[in-house]
Design a protein around this motif. Structure first.
Motif, mmCIF file in Angstrom:
data_model
loop_
_atom_site.group_PDB
_atom_site.id
_atom_site.type_symbol
_atom_site.label_atom_id
_atom_site.label_comp_id
_atom_site.label_asym_id
_atom_site.label_seq_id
_atom_site.Cartn_x
_atom_site.Cartn_y
_atom_site.Cartn_z
ATOM 1 N N THR A 11 0.840 -1.200 0.000
ATOM 2 C CA THR A 11 0.000 0.000 0.000
ATOM 3 C C THR A 11 0.875 1.249 0.000
ATOM 4 O OG1 THR A 11 -1.772 -1.169 1.150
ATOM 5 C CG2 THR A 11 -1.833 1.247 1.204
ATOM 6 N N ASN A 12 1.926 1.266 0.821
ATOM 7 C CA ASN A 12 2.838 2.418 0.828
ATOM 8 C C ASN A 12 3.484 2.588 -0.539
ATOM 9 O OD1 ASN A 12 4.159 2.253 4.250
ATOM 10 N ND2 ASN A 12 2.248 3.085 3.491
ATOM 11 N N ALA A 13 3.849 1.500 -1.197
ATOM 12 C CA ALA A 13 4.453 1.592 -2.534
ATOM 13 C C ALA A 13 3.467 2.227 -3.520
ATOM 14 C CB ALA A 13 4.887 0.210 -3.015
ATOM 15 N N ARG A 14 2.186 1.845 -3.459
ATOM 16 C CA ARG A 14 1.169 2.451 -4.338
ATOM 17 C C ARG A 14 0.992 3.934 -4.022
ATOM 18 N NH1 ARG A 14 -1.155 -2.333 -3.137
ATOM 19 N NH2 ARG A 14 -2.725 -1.462 -1.718
ATOM 20 N N GLN A 15 1.043 4.290 -2.746
ATOM 21 C CA GLN A 15 0.902 5.685 -2.350
ATOM 22 C C GLN A 15 2.061 6.524 -2.892
ATOM 23 O OE1 GLN A 15 0.702 4.815 1.835
ATOM 24 N NE2 GLN A 15 -1.534 4.843 1.862
ATOM 25 N N ILE A 16 3.272 5.999 -2.796
ATOM 26 C CA ILE A 16 4.447 6.705 -3.324
ATOM 27 C C ILE A 16 4.300 6.895 -4.830
ATOM 28 C CG2 ILE A 16 6.925 6.477 -3.772
ATOM 29 C CD1 ILE A 16 7.111 5.165 -0.930
ATOM 30 N N ARG A 17 3.872 5.847 -5.535
ATOM 31 C CA ARG A 17 3.676 5.958 -6.988
ATOM 32 C C ARG A 17 2.605 6.985 -7.323
ATOM 33 N NH1 ARG A 17 4.367 0.348 -6.704
ATOM 34 N NH2 ARG A 17 2.120 -0.026 -6.912
ATOM 35 N N ALA A 18 1.533 7.041 -6.549
ATOM 36 C CA ALA A 18 0.458 8.008 -6.809
ATOM 37 C C ALA A 18 0.972 9.432 -6.669
ATOM 38 C CB ALA A 18 -0.714 7.764 -5.862
ATOM 39 N N LEU A 19 1.763 9.686 -5.648
ATOM 40 C CA LEU A 19 2.325 11.034 -5.463
ATOM 41 C C LEU A 19 3.298 11.367 -6.590
ATOM 42 C CD1 LEU A 19 2.875 10.928 -1.605
ATOM 43 C CD2 LEU A 19 1.304 12.458 -2.820
ATOM 44 N N GLY A 20 4.139 10.407 -6.954
ATOM 45 C CA GLY A 20 5.094 10.627 -8.049
ATOM 46 C C GLY A 20 4.410 10.836 -9.389
ATOM 47 N N SER A 21 3.286 10.155 -9.595
ATOM 48 C CA SER A 21 2.601 10.249 -10.891
ATOM 49 C C SER A 21 2.003 11.621 -11.146
ATOM 50 C CB SER A 21 1.506 9.181 -10.993
ATOM 51 O OG SER A 21 0.403 9.516 -10.176
ATOM 52 N N LEU A 41 -2.169 17.408 -2.390
ATOM 53 C CA LEU A 41 -1.067 16.939 -3.226
ATOM 54 C C LEU A 41 -1.575 16.098 -4.388
ATOM 55 C CD1 LEU A 41 1.439 15.925 -0.412
ATOM 56 C CD2 LEU A 41 1.745 17.817 -2.022
ATOM 57 N N LEU A 42 -2.598 15.295 -4.155
ATOM 58 C CA LEU A 42 -3.130 14.433 -5.210
ATOM 59 C C LEU A 42 -4.093 15.166 -6.128
ATOM 60 C CD1 LEU A 42 -3.702 11.109 -3.282
ATOM 61 C CD2 LEU A 42 -1.907 11.626 -4.938
ATOM 62 N N GLY A 43 -4.699 16.243 -5.639
ATOM 63 C CA GLY A 43 -5.607 17.022 -6.478
ATOM 64 C C GLY A 43 -6.713 16.157 -7.048
ATOM 65 N N ALA A 44 -6.923 16.260 -8.343
ATOM 66 C CA ALA A 44 -8.017 15.555 -8.998
ATOM 67 C C ALA A 44 -7.603 14.187 -9.522
ATOM 68 C CB ALA A 44 -8.559 16.399 -10.148
ATOM 69 N N SER A 45 -6.401 13.712 -9.163
ATOM 70 C CA SER A 45 -5.970 12.409 -9.677
ATOM 71 C C SER A 45 -6.892 11.315 -9.150
ATOM 72 C CB SER A 45 -4.519 12.129 -9.271
ATOM 73 O OG SER A 45 -4.435 11.908 -7.890
ATOM 74 N N PRO A 46 -7.027 10.232 -9.898
ATOM 75 C CA PRO A 46 -7.919 9.153 -9.454
ATOM 76 C C PRO A 46 -7.470 8.606 -8.096
ATOM 77 C CG PRO A 46 -6.985 8.695 -11.630
ATOM 78 C CD PRO A 46 -6.361 9.950 -11.130
ATOM 79 N N ARG A 47 -8.419 8.359 -7.223
ATOM 80 C CA ARG A 47 -8.094 7.835 -5.891
ATOM 81 C C ARG A 47 -8.520 6.374 -5.811
ATOM 82 N NH1 ARG A 47 -9.336 13.143 -4.614
ATOM 83 N NH2 ARG A 47 -7.608 14.182 -3.585
ATOM 84 N N ARG A 48 -7.583 5.502 -6.099
ATOM 85 C CA ARG A 48 -7.836 4.079 -5.899
ATOM 86 C C ARG A 48 -7.718 3.796 -4.413
ATOM 87 N NH1 ARG A 48 -4.178 5.203 -9.420
ATOM 88 N NH2 ARG A 48 -2.473 4.439 -8.165
ATOM 89 N N LYS A 49 -7.734 2.563 -4.029
ATOM 90 C CA LYS A 49 -7.568 2.192 -2.617
ATOM 91 C C LYS A 49 -6.141 2.516 -2.218
ATOM 92 C CE LYS A 49 -8.577 -0.733 1.003
ATOM 93 N NZ LYS A 49 -8.552 0.065 2.137
ATOM 94 N N LEU A 50 -5.950 3.699 -1.618
ATOM 95 C CA LEU A 50 -4.607 4.149 -1.269
ATOM 96 C C LEU A 50 -4.425 4.313 0.230
ATOM 97 C CD1 LEU A 50 -4.028 6.748 -4.109
ATOM 98 C CD2 LEU A 50 -2.980 4.498 -3.889
ATOM 99 N N GLN A 51 -5.416 3.956 1.034
ATOM 100 C CA GLN A 51 -5.285 4.007 2.487
ATOM 101 C C GLN A 51 -5.629 2.626 3.017
ATOM 102 O OE1 GLN A 51 -4.237 6.503 4.711
ATOM 103 N NE2 GLN A 51 -4.358 4.785 6.108
ATOM 104 N N GLY A 52 -4.926 2.219 4.041
ATOM 105 C CA GLY A 52 -5.205 0.934 4.672
ATOM 106 C C GLY A 52 -4.125 -0.070 4.377
ATOM 107 N N CYS A 53 -3.335 -0.370 5.361
ATOM 108 C CA CYS A 53 -2.223 -1.288 5.196
ATOM 109 C C CYS A 53 -2.726 -2.702 4.955
ATOM 110 C CB CYS A 53 -1.325 -1.246 6.432
ATOM 111 S SG CYS A 53 0.177 -2.201 6.241
ATOM 112 N N THR A 54 -2.106 -3.369 4.010
ATOM 113 C CA THR A 54 -2.505 -4.732 3.676
ATOM 114 C C THR A 54 -1.468 -5.761 4.092
ATOM 115 O OG1 THR A 54 -1.529 -4.456 1.496
ATOM 116 C CG2 THR A 54 -3.883 -3.988 1.708
#
Length: 137
Positions: free
Chosen positions: A14-24, A113-126
């Motif tokens: 989940t943290n890896a996806r969050q980092i990618r979302a911010l970078g994207s 920071l994410l603005g209008a970018s799509p918000r997939r499941k980016l919270q909640g540790c798996t």
């Protein structure tokens, strides 16, 4: 674009996806290890602001899911003491960006920071259950 300090649990998908979302969306993310950072009570408290104490905790931390720690029945100083002892209890990621700090990926400054970018499941540790407990030395 912002520079984002991002304290993660290494190996957390989940943290890896969050980092990618911010970078994207163009932010520079500097990933740091939540488990080995030398936290103090004052520095850790800065990430929680005025949020309710239960929201400071990782809801899937083994000590929370087992009932050994009840986030709803603890005061701020005891909560921080437990988190300094067992880093898995800390809700992550911890974020420091644009002069704001937070715990979790569903509040400011993350939303801005994410603005209008799509918000997939980016919270909640798996993956928390797969991590060994952190023990301070």
């Amino acid at each position: 674009m912002a520079t984002v300090l991002f304290w993660e649990k290494p190996g957390c998908g989940t943290n890896a996806r969050q980092i990618r979302a911010l970078g994207s969306v163009g932010h520079q993310v500097i990933a740091k290890n939540l488990m080995t950072e030398l936290w103090t009570t004052p520095t850790l408290l800065l990430f929680f602001g005025g949020s309710p104490i239960p929201s400071w905790f990782n809801p899937v931390a083994p000590r929370v899911t087992s009932g050994a720690v009840d986030p709803a029945a603890i005061n701020a100083m005891d909560a921080i003491a437990l988190m300094l002892e067992d880093r898995l209890l800390i809700r992550c990621p911890l974020i420091d960006a644009i002069s704001l700090k937070c715990a979790g990926f569903d509040r400011e400054p993350v939303l801005s920071l994410l603005g209008a970018s799509p918000r997939r499941k980016l919270q909640g540790c798996t993956c928390t259950a797969a991590l060994p407990p952190y023990k301070s030395e």
